[in-house]
Write an enzyme that holds these catalytic residues in place. Sequence first.
Site, PDB file in Angstrom:
ATOM      1  N   GLY A  52      33.474 -26.984  49.242  1.00 55.70           N
ATOM      2  CA  GLY A  52      34.724 -26.162  48.468  1.00 55.70           C
ATOM      3  C   GLY A  52      35.775 -26.368  49.499  1.00 55.70           C
ATOM      4  N   HIS A  53      35.903 -26.551  50.535  1.00 55.12           N
ATOM      5  CA  HIS A  53      36.997 -26.707  51.440  1.00 55.12           C
ATOM      6  C   HIS A  53      37.564 -28.259  51.394  1.00 55.12           C
ATOM      7  CE1 HIS A  53      39.405 -25.948  55.087  1.00 55.12           C
ATOM      8  NE2 HIS A  53      39.610 -24.747  54.313  1.00 55.12           N
ATOM      9  N   PHE A  54      38.039 -28.413  50.269  1.00 57.10           N
ATOM     10  CA  PHE A  54      38.753 -29.784  50.011  1.00 57.10           C
ATOM     11  C   PHE A  54      37.936 -31.026  49.934  1.00 57.10           C
ATOM     12  CE2 PHE A  54      42.013 -27.713  53.093  1.00 57.10           C
ATOM     13  CZ  PHE A  54      42.518 -26.826  52.218  1.00 57.10           C
TER      14      PHE A  54
END
Length: 154
Positions: A52-54
């Site tokens: 979810g973090h890029f």
Amino acid sequence: MTGRKNIDIHKIRKILPHRYPFLLVDRVLDYRHGESLTALKNVTVNEPFFQGHFPEHPVFPGVLILEALAQASAIHAALDMGDEVNDEIVFLFAGIDHVRFKKQVEPGDSLMLSVNWSNYKRRIWKYQTTATVDENVAAVAEVIFTYQVVSEDG
């Protein structure tokens, strides 16, 4: 003990209560009593936060860099305390100051965590910390923490 090398994950797990996915120190490379500690966090693409973090350009979250620096600082304090540390002592974040992020950390990077003891007073430690990748500074911060004695009785 000065100049102790290669404290492995088994010893780290005896010091810190953290477990996957929140244990962020893989190995201690150098420890100097009352002075400093250098530790390693290998950043791998299969860590859960990268989903979810890029996802198209994964970046290790800055807050986790700070957590890794705090964990390395707590390991230094525990090693300095020696036999005083037991299963009933939990180190807790008390604050963080002077934070600067300088470089992104990505999967495949080896994050070096350097902590230098700055001050201790009334169960409060302060460390000057630096996280680097390939000798380039990724983040700096002053980490402040304490400990609490907990027991299974309550």
